[in-house]
Motif scaffolding. Structure first.
Motif, PDB file in Angstrom:
ATOM      1  N   PHE A 191       0.855  -1.184   0.000  1.00 32.58           N
ATOM      2  CA  PHE A 191       0.000   0.000   0.000  1.00 32.58           C
ATOM      3  C   PHE A 191       0.892   1.235   0.000  1.00 32.58           C
ATOM      4  O   PHE A 191       2.067   1.177   0.361  1.00 32.58           O
ATOM      5  N   ALA A 192       0.312   2.339  -0.400  1.00 32.35           N
ATOM      6  CA  ALA A 192       0.980   3.639  -0.305  1.00 32.35           C
ATOM      7  C   ALA A 192      -0.111   4.696  -0.274  1.00 32.35           C
ATOM      8  O   ALA A 192      -1.140   4.564  -0.933  1.00 32.35           O
ATOM      9  N   ARG A 193       0.115   5.733   0.505  1.00 37.00           N
ATOM     10  CA  ARG A 193      -0.854   6.815   0.591  1.00 37.00           C
ATOM     11  C   ARG A 193      -0.126   8.091   1.014  1.00 37.00           C
ATOM     12  O   ARG A 193       0.966   8.042   1.577  1.00 37.00           O
ATOM     13  N   THR A 194      -0.778   9.200   0.728  1.00 38.02           N
ATOM     14  CA  THR A 194      -0.243  10.490   1.137  1.00 38.02           C
ATOM     15  C   THR A 194      -1.268  11.187   2.012  1.00 38.02           C
ATOM     16  O   THR A 194      -2.470  10.973   1.880  1.00 38.02           O
ATOM     17  N   GLN A 195      -0.761  12.015   2.905  1.00 37.25           N
ATOM     18  CA  GLN A 195      -1.642  12.796   3.762  1.00 37.25           C
ATOM     19  C   GLN A 195      -1.070  14.206   3.883  1.00 37.25           C
ATOM     20  O   GLN A 195       0.146  14.389   3.931  1.00 37.25           O
ATOM     21  N   LEU A 196      -1.961  15.185   3.908  1.00 40.04           N
ATOM     22  CA  LEU A 196      -1.575  16.581   4.009  1.00 40.04           C
ATOM     23  C   LEU A 196      -1.600  16.986   5.475  1.00 40.04           C
ATOM     24  O   LEU A 196      -2.600  16.809   6.167  1.00 40.04           O
ATOM     25  N   SER A 197      -0.484  17.539   5.936  1.00 39.74           N
ATOM     26  CA  SER A 197      -0.400  17.983   7.322  1.00 39.74           C
ATOM     27  C   SER A 197       0.535  19.192   7.386  1.00 39.74           C
ATOM     28  O   SER A 197       1.704  19.088   6.975  1.00 39.74           O
ATOM     29  N   GLY A 198       0.012  20.312   7.870  1.00 38.29           N
ATOM     30  CA  GLY A 198       0.838  21.510   8.003  1.00 38.29           C
ATOM     31  C   GLY A 198       1.372  22.032   6.674  1.00 38.29           C
ATOM     32  O   GLY A 198       2.477  22.555   6.628  1.00 38.29           O
ATOM     33  N   GLY A 199       0.615  21.855   5.599  1.00 38.01           N
ATOM     34  CA  GLY A 199       1.030  22.356   4.295  1.00 38.01           C
ATOM     35  C   GLY A 199       2.029  21.477   3.562  1.00 38.01           C
ATOM     36  O   GLY A 199       2.560  21.865   2.526  1.00 38.01           O
ATOM     37  N   VAL A 200       2.290  20.284   4.093  1.00 36.34           N
ATOM     38  CA  VAL A 200       3.237  19.350   3.471  1.00 36.34           C
ATOM     39  C   VAL A 200       2.553  18.003   3.288  1.00 36.34           C
ATOM     40  O   VAL A 200       1.842  17.531   4.183  1.00 36.34           O
ATOM     41  N   TYR A 201       2.754  17.386   2.125  1.00 33.84           N
ATOM     42  CA  TYR A 201       2.271  16.028   1.892  1.00 33.84           C
ATOM     43  C   TYR A 201       3.297  15.043   2.434  1.00 33.84           C
ATOM     44  O   TYR A 201       4.493  15.162   2.151  1.00 33.84           O
ATOM     45  N   TYR A 202       2.814  14.075   3.206  1.00 29.47           N
ATOM     46  CA  TYR A 202       3.669  13.038   3.786  1.00 29.47           C
ATOM     47  C   TYR A 202       3.292  11.686   3.184  1.00 29.47           C
ATOM     48  O   TYR A 202       2.127  11.429   2.875  1.00 29.47           O
ATOM     49  N   LEU A 203       4.275  10.840   3.064  1.00 32.54           N
ATOM     50  CA  LEU A 203       4.104   9.514   2.470  1.00 32.54           C
ATOM     51  C   LEU A 203       4.125   8.435   3.535  1.00 32.54           C
ATOM     52  O   LEU A 203       4.993   8.444   4.416  1.00 32.54           O
ATOM     53  N   ASP A 204       3.170   7.526   3.455  1.00 30.16           N
ATOM     54  CA  ASP A 204       3.163   6.288   4.228  1.00 30.16           C
ATOM     55  C   ASP A 204       3.080   5.153   3.224  1.00 30.16           C
ATOM     56  O   ASP A 204       2.293   5.228   2.271  1.00 30.16           O
ATOM     57  N   ALA A 205       3.869   4.100   3.411  1.00 28.39           N
ATOM     58  CA  ALA A 205       3.838   2.964   2.485  1.00 28.39           C
ATOM     59  C   ALA A 205       4.249   1.703   3.210  1.00 28.39           C
ATOM     60  O   ALA A 205       4.971   1.738   4.212  1.00 28.39           O
ATOM     61  N   GLY A 206       3.769   0.594   2.680  1.00 26.05           N
ATOM     62  CA  GLY A 206       4.152  -0.722   3.174  1.00 26.05           C
ATOM     63  C   GLY A 206       4.690  -1.539   2.008  1.00 26.05           C
ATOM     64  O   GLY A 206       4.012  -1.699   0.989  1.00 26.05           O
TER      65      GLY A 206
END
Length: 183
Positions: free
Chosen positions: A29-44
């Motif tokens: 899986f992989a996903r992005t999330q917006l936090s504090g004006g920055v996109y962050y990546l989470d992946a497995g």
């Protein structure tokens, strides 16, 4: 002469290296999330090591894996525009004297040691909160796609092993691209 040629051709598939039943590297899986004006990546990512790479590691060869991430802006009438390309590099080493596996994040220099190789592979596959892209760089009206893949960095292998790596999937594992929408 024809029978000899036919016999040789029939023997070739048996001599070819067997392909794994499953790919060596799979992006779960992989996903992005917006936090504090920055996109962050989470992946497995699930890593399986071929016997040849495991033997090389235990004989002193360091292995460098790369996680490549590309962000592209979708355009209807032209090719997609590359907005960002990020590469995370990790080195795996085995220290025979201490019997420890060492995982080094080459982008930051952070190191972790492991007693068990499967634990290292699990940690290698867990990407969490990796800064990807500043949201201010993106057009609000445009759509963006992100794609990710993991691979062994063949160019980081010792020179005598590179030729073998270019010829064999066992020596150059790579995942398929995993694609999703940025927003």
């Amino acid at each position: 002469m024809g029978l000899l040629l036919a016999g040789c051709l029939m023997a070739l598939p048996a001599a070819a290296p067997a392909q794994p039943a499953q790919p060596w590297i799979v992006v779960d899986f992989a996903r992005t999330q917006l936090s504090g004006g920055v996109y962050y990546l989470d992946a497995g990512i699930h890593y399986r090591m071929s016997p040849a790479l495991t033997d090389a590691l235990h004989n002193g060869v360091s292995l460098v894996f790369e996680v490549q991430v590309q962000v592209a802006q979708a355009r209807g009438w032209l090719w997609d525009a590359q907005v960002a390309t990020i590469t995370q590099r990790y080195r795996i080493e085995y220290h025979a004297l201490s019997r420890l596996y060492l995982l080094t994040h080459l982008n930051s220099g952070a190191q972790q040691s492991f007693f068990r190789f499967p634990s290292l592979l699990t940690t290698l596959g867990e990407l969490e909160n990796i800064p990807l892209l500043d949201a201010a760089l993106l057009d609000d009206d445009a759509s963006y796609t992100v794609r990710l893949r993991a691979r062994l960095a063949v160019d980081a292998l010792p020179l005598p092993l590179r030729a073998r790596a270019y010829m064999s999937g066992e020596w150059s594992p790579v995942s398929d691209w995993y694609t999703w929408s940025l927003r």
